[in-house]
Motif scaffolding. Structure first.
Motif: not given
Length: 67
Positions: A28-40
């Motif tokens: 949840d702390k990485n909703k944007t950027g490259l790591l946001g792919i995992f959240w998506k």
């Protein structure tokens, strides 16, 4: 080649959804950027879980019974 790519994508979606269920703060702390792919991927796994499950079963059967 496409079969392997779909397998990797399905495993990524299932893994991210499982991780978010066990430790939501990790994704949840990485909703944007490259790591946001995992959240998506986790969101796809949560919202489309019946479709993802059917795709996993179909992919498993295709791997088991392929040449």
């Amino acid at each position: 080649m496409l079969n392997h790519l779909l397998t990797v994508i399905l495993l990524l979606i299932c893994t991210c959804a499982y991780l978010r269920a066990m430790a939501p703060s990790l994704l949840d702390k990485n909703k944007t950027g490259l790591l946001g792919i995992f959240w998506k991927c986790a969101r796809i796994g949560e919202r489309k879980s019946p479709y993802v499950a059917v795709c996993c079963v179909v992919m498993a059967l295709s791997i088991l019974f392929s040449d």
